[in-house]
Design an enzyme around this catalytic site. Structure first.
Site, PDB file in Angstrom:
ATOM      1  CG  ASP A  27      40.349  37.425  38.608  1.00 24.93           C
ATOM      2  OD1 ASP A  27      40.123  38.270  37.728  1.00 24.93           O
ATOM      3  OD2 ASP A  27      41.415  36.792  38.683  1.00 24.93           O
ATOM      4  CG  HIS A  68      44.848  29.987  39.534  1.00 21.69           C
ATOM      5  ND1 HIS A  68      45.965  29.391  40.085  1.00 21.69           N
ATOM      6  CD2 HIS A  68      44.821  31.251  40.018  1.00 21.69           C
ATOM      7  CE1 HIS A  68      46.585  30.269  40.864  1.00 21.69           C
ATOM      8  NE2 HIS A  68      45.915  31.405  40.839  1.00 21.69           N
ATOM      9  CG  HIS A 128      46.682  37.771  37.546  1.00 18.06           C
ATOM     10  ND1 HIS A 128      46.613  36.453  37.958  1.00 18.06           N
ATOM     11  CD2 HIS A 128      47.910  38.222  37.960  1.00 18.06           C
ATOM     12  CE1 HIS A 128      47.760  36.122  38.561  1.00 18.06           C
ATOM     13  NE2 HIS A 128      48.546  37.179  38.578  1.00 18.06           N
TER      14      HIS A 128
END
Ligand SMILES: [Fe+2]
Ligand SMILES: [Fe+2]
Length: 268
Positions: free
Chosen positions: A18, A78, A186
């Site tokens: 991420d 998200h 995540h």
């Protein structure tokens, strides 16, 4: 095998954990090119769900990534944060949202890309434990792999965006031998369990994050600690300092078998 020197004919996929806000974007701008060269990377997948202000991604940032070395952007819980990405998701096949959102959600959860003589299938899935009540990621993985003609791709990479380690490990074994790699995202914390499973699928529970490590998983640490102390709602800001690129390289042999997986933890 881990840290095996790459063979001449291997196809090397770089998967980045991420990317968090401005610090993460600067890591891409300043640190990606040397990694691509050093590790002889052929294809780059990055999870971009935290790229805009720490939550979500917008079209400007997504296209900036796609024009600067990233071939496919996966996302996670998200994804719906910025409204302008919704229209882009329907027309841009290089940006994926988890495939197991309910039918009718904008965008797509998998796609096939071409690089040289290889076709790469990328599938994005979202975990359900401690996360969201979406469709079953295991059933969805089955459904996708059964629906796609096996001859339409050579290499297949799954981003399993999930919170709980047991769910991620189970997905690795569930898809062992059916895809080239199952890579977790995540949690933003890189795990040290990368390996090749018994039927040839490369696996890691979490690729980590790309952004500031002077932080609590990418965000300014003071405000997060304060939130734990008081439980008052806070606006979290993206942290800066000690920027690193986290991810994994998966080397795939010319027989399309995962031959090696190793971690990237690179100070920018
Ligand atoms: Fe994230
Ligand atoms: Fe997430």
């Amino acid at each position: 095998m881990i840290n095996d020197p790459k063979l001449e004919n291997d196809f090397n996929v770089l998967f980045l954990g991420d990317i968090i806000g401005r610090s993460g974007r600067e890591c891409i701008e300043n640190g990606l090119a040397p990694i691509l060269q050093e590790h002889r990377i052929d294809f780059v997948i990055a999870n971009g769900e935290n790229a805009a202000g720490g939550f979500g991604i917008n079209s400007k940032i997504a296209y900036h990534f796609l024009e600067n070395g990233i071939d496919c952007i996966t996302t996670g819980n998200h994804i719906w944060k910025n409204k302008d990405i919704l229209e882009v998701l329907d027309k841009e096949k290089r940006i994926l949202r988890p495939a197991n959102y309910p039918a009718g959600s904008p965008g797509r959860g998998y796609s096939i890309y071409k690089r040289g003589n290889k076709k790469i299938l990328v599938i994005n899935l979202l975990g359900r434990l401690n996360l969201l009540e979406v469709d079953c990621p295991f059933q969805k993985a089955n459904e996708i792999l059964e629906a796609i003609d096996k001859n339409s791709f050579d290499i297949s990479i799954v981003d399993f965006h999930a919170e709980v380690t047991s769910e991620k490990v189970a997905m690795g074994w569930f898809l062992d031998g059916r895809v080239s790699a199952v890579i977790g995202t995540h949690t933003h914390v890189q795990t040290a369990d990368e390996r090749i499973l018994y039927n040839g699928t490369a696996y890691i529970t979490d690729a980590g994050m790309t952004g500031s490590f002077n932080s609590v998983i990418g965000m300014e640490k003071e405000s997060i600690i304060n939130h734990f102390l008081t439980r008052m709602p806070k606006k979290f800001q993206v942290a800066s300092g000690d920027e690193k690129i986290n991810g994994v390289v998966v080397s795939i042999s010319d027989q399309n078998k995962a031959r090696a997986i190793y971690r990237i933890n690179h100070l920018v």
